[in-house]
Enzyme design. Sequence first.
Site, mmCIF file in Angstrom:
data_model
loop_
_atom_site.group_PDB
_atom_site.id
_atom_site.type_symbol
_atom_site.label_atom_id
_atom_site.label_comp_id
_atom_site.label_asym_id
_atom_site.label_seq_id
_atom_site.Cartn_x
_atom_site.Cartn_y
_atom_site.Cartn_z
ATOM 1 N N HIS A 78 106.944 -17.360 -25.046
ATOM 2 C CA HIS A 78 107.595 -18.571 -25.572
ATOM 3 C C HIS A 78 108.303 -18.224 -26.875
ATOM 4 C CE1 HIS A 78 104.639 -19.458 -28.846
ATOM 5 N NE2 HIS A 78 103.771 -18.910 -28.008
ATOM 6 N N ASP A 80 109.407 -20.671 -29.120
ATOM 7 C CA ASP A 80 109.186 -21.635 -30.199
ATOM 8 C C ASP A 80 108.068 -21.141 -31.098
ATOM 9 O OD1 ASP A 80 107.402 -22.168 -27.965
ATOM 10 O OD2 ASP A 80 106.716 -23.934 -29.083
ATOM 11 N N GLU A 148 105.735 -24.323 -26.211
ATOM 12 C CA GLU A 148 104.338 -23.948 -26.004
ATOM 13 C C GLU A 148 103.464 -24.424 -27.153
ATOM 14 O OE1 GLU A 148 100.667 -21.480 -26.179
ATOM 15 O OE2 GLU A 148 102.269 -21.685 -27.661
ATOM 16 N N GLU A 149 104.002 -24.395 -28.363
ATOM 17 C CA GLU A 149 103.215 -24.761 -29.533
ATOM 18 C C GLU A 149 102.995 -26.268 -29.663
ATOM 19 O OE1 GLU A 149 101.646 -22.638 -30.941
ATOM 20 O OE2 GLU A 149 102.732 -20.747 -31.117
ATOM 21 N N HIS A 418 99.523 -18.557 -36.723
ATOM 22 C CA HIS A 418 99.552 -19.944 -37.191
ATOM 23 C C HIS A 418 99.161 -20.042 -38.663
ATOM 24 C CE1 HIS A 418 99.286 -22.039 -32.986
ATOM 25 N NE2 HIS A 418 100.071 -20.975 -32.980
#
Length: 443
Positions: A78, A80, A148-149, A418
């Site tokens: 992904h 994003d 996805e996030e 993250h």
Amino acid sequence: MPHEAAIARFQALLRIPTISRIDESQVQWEHFDSFLTQLQELFPLVHRKLDREIVAGYSLVFRWPGRSSTEPSVLMGHYDVVAATDSGWKHPPFAAELSGKGDDQLIWGRGTIDDKGAVVAILEAIEAQIEAGLQPAQDIYLCFGHDEESNGAGAKAVAELLESRGIRPALVLDEGGAIVEGAFPGVSRPVAVVGVTEKGSTTLRLIIDQQGGHASTPPRLSATARLAKAIVRLNRRQFPASINPVTVDMFRTLGVHSTGFMGFLFRNIRLTKLILLPIFGRQGDESNAMIRTTQAVTMLDAGQAVNALAERATATVNVRIAIGSTVDDAVRHVTRAIRDDTVLVEVVTAGEPSPVSLVSGIAWELVRSTIEKVYPGTIVTPYVQNGATDSRHFTGISRGVYRFTPFELTTEQRETLHAKNERMHVATYLRGIEFYKSLIASL
């Protein structure tokens, strides 16, 4: 130099802040447009030789036709990323700066590990193999999600599209485990942990509705105080540790290559699990998460004014459900831990653990052998992926869904996912490209 050009392309894409959000009205879609435009410019052969579709607005599906389409493969990722500001970063999160020299050189930025690193490495590998004249034996699909996030709706739509066309991949490879050192006591060699399943991702909300009033005359237990007590009680009561067949396989695999007391425990897991589980759980947060359902209070909300009592107080709890457990089990645990009938436990989103993929057969052996070829001396083991990935949407169309990102990551680097100062060694990224090139040549 080819390597310098590859790093420059990676930097260019890291600098585009493709931040996805739950509230899509807050997404700056112009950055996603810019990312797709850059992909076309940076990887012209991919866009010229592969069929491309855009699904659900911004998710990408490429098809590289092979000599046969009977056993296609899917390489996923992904593009994003989660939000980041400059605060606390040694290098700005969207500057993609380099530091150090030689094998110590690092590339910094949001998305280096999660997950633009894998996406761009896959594209580099495909571009290179097209240029080398390769035609795959079987169709290869590239599926790159854009959200996805936040919710994974793009990947879900892609999986549904493939299913509607009767496409059942023999292999699906998404982000997930990595090559780690020092993560397992008694194991001195690097370990490639390949997720053959993943925990269920569930969101609960704790809600307290209570009479408000002026803050100058508070009750003995306000809504916010009652919520705080519930959170403290919940935090004190972990889910019980347990062992599932995948973790048994992991411990046995590690046991063959382990020394000392831990090696003995790993090798004899059927007899030693009652001793091993508490020891393993104390090794660190990652180890603890491997053997139980986890819970984390991630968001709090209450009050409308500084001098008014909150009439509603809420806490969001992120729960990662272990293999062999269920959403219902999690709700029961949370309810019992809180011990307060005035707290409503609401299921916001429910996600059960994913099916377990095969740990034998062509697809598994292909992933395993490629890791061992590109990273000699590395131990390859199945494991349970702690985090959720887009690949969970593909388990309905494939028995060979694996979660592995071919990057060597230290504990410190894994902790930047993250978080601040996300980064990767440049040499690690370049070896990741070689992994995908080798894998692609075998598909």
